[in-house]
Write a protein that holds these residues in place. Structure first.
Motif, PDB file in Angstrom:
ATOM      1  N   ARG A  51       0.848  -1.198   0.000  1.00 46.20           N
ATOM      2  CA  ARG A  51       0.000   0.000   0.000  1.00 46.20           C
ATOM      3  C   ARG A  51       0.882   1.245   0.000  1.00 46.20           C
ATOM      4  NH1 ARG A  51      -4.944  -0.426  -0.021  1.00 46.20           N
ATOM      5  NH2 ARG A  51      -5.509   1.521   0.966  1.00 46.20           N
ATOM      6  N   TYR A  52       0.467   2.229  -0.798  1.00 41.85           N
ATOM      7  CA  TYR A  52       1.167   3.504  -0.911  1.00 41.85           C
ATOM      8  C   TYR A  52       0.170   4.640  -0.816  1.00 41.85           C
ATOM      9  CZ  TYR A  52       5.548   1.418  -2.560  1.00 41.85           C
ATOM     10  OH  TYR A  52       6.722   0.720  -2.659  1.00 41.85           O
ATOM     11  N   ARG A  53       0.703   5.814  -0.456  1.00 40.61           N
ATOM     12  CA  ARG A  53      -0.082   7.045  -0.495  1.00 40.61           C
ATOM     13  C   ARG A  53       0.648   8.020  -1.418  1.00 40.61           C
ATOM     14  NH1 ARG A  53      -1.036   8.115   4.549  1.00 40.61           N
ATOM     15  NH2 ARG A  53       1.057   8.886   4.967  1.00 40.61           N
ATOM     16  N   LEU A  54      -0.073   8.534  -2.409  1.00 44.96           N
ATOM     17  CA  LEU A  54       0.427   9.596  -3.274  1.00 44.96           C
ATOM     18  C   LEU A  54      -0.223  10.875  -2.768  1.00 44.96           C
ATOM     19  CD1 LEU A  54       1.926  10.622  -5.789  1.00 44.96           C
ATOM     20  CD2 LEU A  54      -0.121  10.023  -7.124  1.00 44.96           C
ATOM     21  N   SER A  55       0.592  11.874  -2.411  1.00 43.81           N
ATOM     22  CA  SER A  55       0.040  13.086  -1.810  1.00 43.81           C
ATOM     23  C   SER A  55       0.806  14.321  -2.277  1.00 43.81           C
ATOM     24  CB  SER A  55       0.102  12.994  -0.282  1.00 43.81           C
ATOM     25  OG  SER A  55       1.455  12.905   0.146  1.00 43.81           O
ATOM     26  N   GLY A  56       0.186  15.469  -2.089  1.00 45.54           N
ATOM     27  CA  GLY A  56       0.829  16.723  -2.425  1.00 45.54           C
ATOM     28  C   GLY A  56      -0.154  17.876  -2.357  1.00 45.54           C
ATOM     29  N   TRP A  57       0.347  19.057  -2.700  1.00 50.30           N
ATOM     30  CA  TRP A  57      -0.435  20.284  -2.667  1.00 50.30           C
ATOM     31  C   TRP A  57      -0.723  20.738  -4.095  1.00 50.30           C
ATOM     32  CZ3 TRP A  57      -2.121  22.600   1.838  1.00 50.30           C
ATOM     33  CH2 TRP A  57      -1.634  22.040   3.008  1.00 50.30           C
ATOM     34  N   ILE A  58      -1.970  21.189  -4.321  1.00 50.57           N
ATOM     35  CA  ILE A  58      -2.407  21.630  -5.648  1.00 50.57           C
ATOM     36  C   ILE A  58      -3.105  22.974  -5.509  1.00 50.57           C
ATOM     37  CG2 ILE A  58      -3.800  21.094  -7.696  1.00 50.57           C
ATOM     38  CD1 ILE A  58      -3.771  18.147  -6.785  1.00 50.57           C
ATOM     39  N   ARG A  59      -2.869  23.857  -6.475  1.00 43.09           N
ATOM     40  CA  ARG A  59      -3.578  25.146  -6.573  1.00 43.09           C
ATOM     41  C   ARG A  59      -4.110  25.254  -7.999  1.00 43.09           C
ATOM     42  NH1 ARG A  59      -1.972  30.827  -7.775  1.00 43.09           N
ATOM     43  NH2 ARG A  59       0.094  30.076  -8.299  1.00 43.09           N
ATOM     44  N   VAL A  60      -5.316  25.762  -8.185  1.00 41.72           N
ATOM     45  CA  VAL A  60      -5.905  25.863  -9.523  1.00 41.72           C
ATOM     46  C   VAL A  60      -6.446  27.265  -9.789  1.00 41.72           C
ATOM     47  CG1 VAL A  60      -6.514  23.426  -9.745  1.00 41.72           C
ATOM     48  CG2 VAL A  60      -8.152  24.998  -8.712  1.00 41.72           C
ATOM     49  N   GLN A  61      -6.496  27.606 -11.082  1.00 43.58           N
ATOM     50  CA  GLN A  61      -7.079  28.871 -11.516  1.00 43.58           C
ATOM     51  C   GLN A  61      -7.866  28.627 -12.796  1.00 43.58           C
ATOM     52  OE1 GLN A  61      -4.285  31.974 -12.491  1.00 43.58           O
ATOM     53  NE2 GLN A  61      -5.776  33.553 -12.024  1.00 43.58           N
ATOM     54  N   LYS A  62      -9.140  28.993 -12.757  1.00 42.95           N
ATOM     55  CA  LYS A  62     -10.028  28.906 -13.918  1.00 42.95           C
ATOM     56  C   LYS A  62     -10.017  27.518 -14.562  1.00 42.95           C
ATOM     57  CE  LYS A  62      -9.612  33.800 -14.897  1.00 42.95           C
ATOM     58  NZ  LYS A  62      -9.194  34.835 -15.835  1.00 42.95           N
ATOM     59  N   SER A  97     -11.283  28.049  -9.230  1.00 42.37           N
ATOM     60  CA  SER A  97     -10.090  28.758  -8.753  1.00 42.37           C
ATOM     61  C   SER A  97     -10.025  28.561  -7.245  1.00 42.37           C
ATOM     62  CB  SER A  97     -10.174  30.249  -9.083  1.00 42.37           C
ATOM     63  OG  SER A  97     -10.128  30.450 -10.491  1.00 42.37           O
ATOM     64  N   GLN A  98      -8.944  27.909  -6.787  1.00 39.70           N
ATOM     65  CA  GLN A  98      -8.772  27.606  -5.367  1.00 39.70           C
ATOM     66  C   GLN A  98      -7.312  27.768  -4.998  1.00 39.70           C
ATOM     67  OE1 GLN A  98     -10.613  23.944  -3.879  1.00 39.70           O
ATOM     68  NE2 GLN A  98     -11.576  23.654  -5.867  1.00 39.70           N
ATOM     69  N   GLY A  99      -7.077  28.185  -3.754  1.00 40.05           N
ATOM     70  CA  GLY A  99      -5.724  28.255  -3.231  1.00 40.05           C
ATOM     71  C   GLY A  99      -5.168  26.868  -2.970  1.00 40.05           C
ATOM     72  N   TRP A 100      -3.991  26.809  -2.378  1.00 40.98           N
ATOM     73  CA  TRP A 100      -3.318  25.531  -2.133  1.00 40.98           C
ATOM     74  C   TRP A 100      -4.180  24.619  -1.277  1.00 40.98           C
ATOM     75  CZ3 TRP A 100       0.572  24.188  -5.033  1.00 40.98           C
ATOM     76  CH2 TRP A 100       1.417  25.166  -5.576  1.00 40.98           C
ATOM     77  N   ARG A 101      -4.379  23.378  -1.761  1.00 33.28           N
ATOM     78  CA  ARG A 101      -5.141  22.352  -1.046  1.00 33.28           C
ATOM     79  C   ARG A 101      -4.327  21.061  -1.057  1.00 33.28           C
ATOM     80  NH1 ARG A 101      -7.991  26.321  -0.374  1.00 33.28           N
ATOM     81  NH2 ARG A 101     -10.199  26.503  -0.765  1.00 33.28           N
ATOM     82  N   TYR A 102      -4.320  20.381   0.087  1.00 34.92           N
ATOM     83  CA  TYR A 102      -3.636  19.092   0.195  1.00 34.92           C
ATOM     84  C   TYR A 102      -4.547  18.005  -0.366  1.00 34.92           C
ATOM     85  CZ  TYR A 102      -1.395  15.037   2.342  1.00 34.92           C
ATOM     86  OH  TYR A 102      -0.785  13.829   2.569  1.00 34.92           O
TER      87      TYR A 102
END
Length: 143
Positions: A51-62, A97-102
């Motif tokens: 089992r693994y977890r792939l994770s990180g932070w994402i920010r989006v615009q439009k 459009s959202q700021g940084w989300r884990y």
């Protein structure tokens, strides 16, 4: 280009890839006139039946919803089909459009000894437009 990473997209053209060494981020921009599935990707060695977890932070615009089957917008994903999750292994979608989300997704490798992880804007059955930024991406083996 960041070491070990490459870029790819379903449709050629209409995609800009960027990265900032200072900010430790990569980005994807898909032109509003050309919906696409674009990604930074890297092939990594994994232990089978683990089992693994792939994770990180994402920010989006439009980032726009799609008329296709899946509305995943920006996401972290595994390109190969996995036993428990099938062909569409990805984190919770990010649209608009959202700021940084884990974001994270947990999966089992099955018999695989390698997988391809992707920092993605769009999906096989969910092409989109907009911009996404990714940082602090990790693939963690779980006990």
């Amino acid at each position: 280009m960041p070491s070990g990473w490459s870029t790819s997209s379903f449709n050629q053209g209409g995609v800009e890839y960027g990265w900032s060494q200072a900010r430790k981020t990569v980005s994807i921009h898909i032109d509003p006139q050309s919906p696409n599935d674009a990604r930074w990707q890297q092939r990594v060695v994994v232990n089978p039946n683990t089992r693994y977890r792939l994770s990180g932070w994402i920010r989006v615009q439009k980032t726009t919803p799609t008329i296709d089957l899946l509305d995943v917008g920006a996401n972290l994903s595994v390109l190969e089909s996995l036993p428990e999750l099938g062909s569409f292994t990805h984190t919770e979608p990010m649209l608009g459009s959202q700021g940084w989300r884990y974001r994270q997704v947990t999966f089992d490798t099955g018999e695989r000894t390698w997988i391809t992880i992707a920092l993605r804007l769009g999906m096989y059955a969910g092409q989109t437009t907009g911009s996404a930024w990714f940082r602090s991406v990790q693939l963690t083996e779980l006990e």
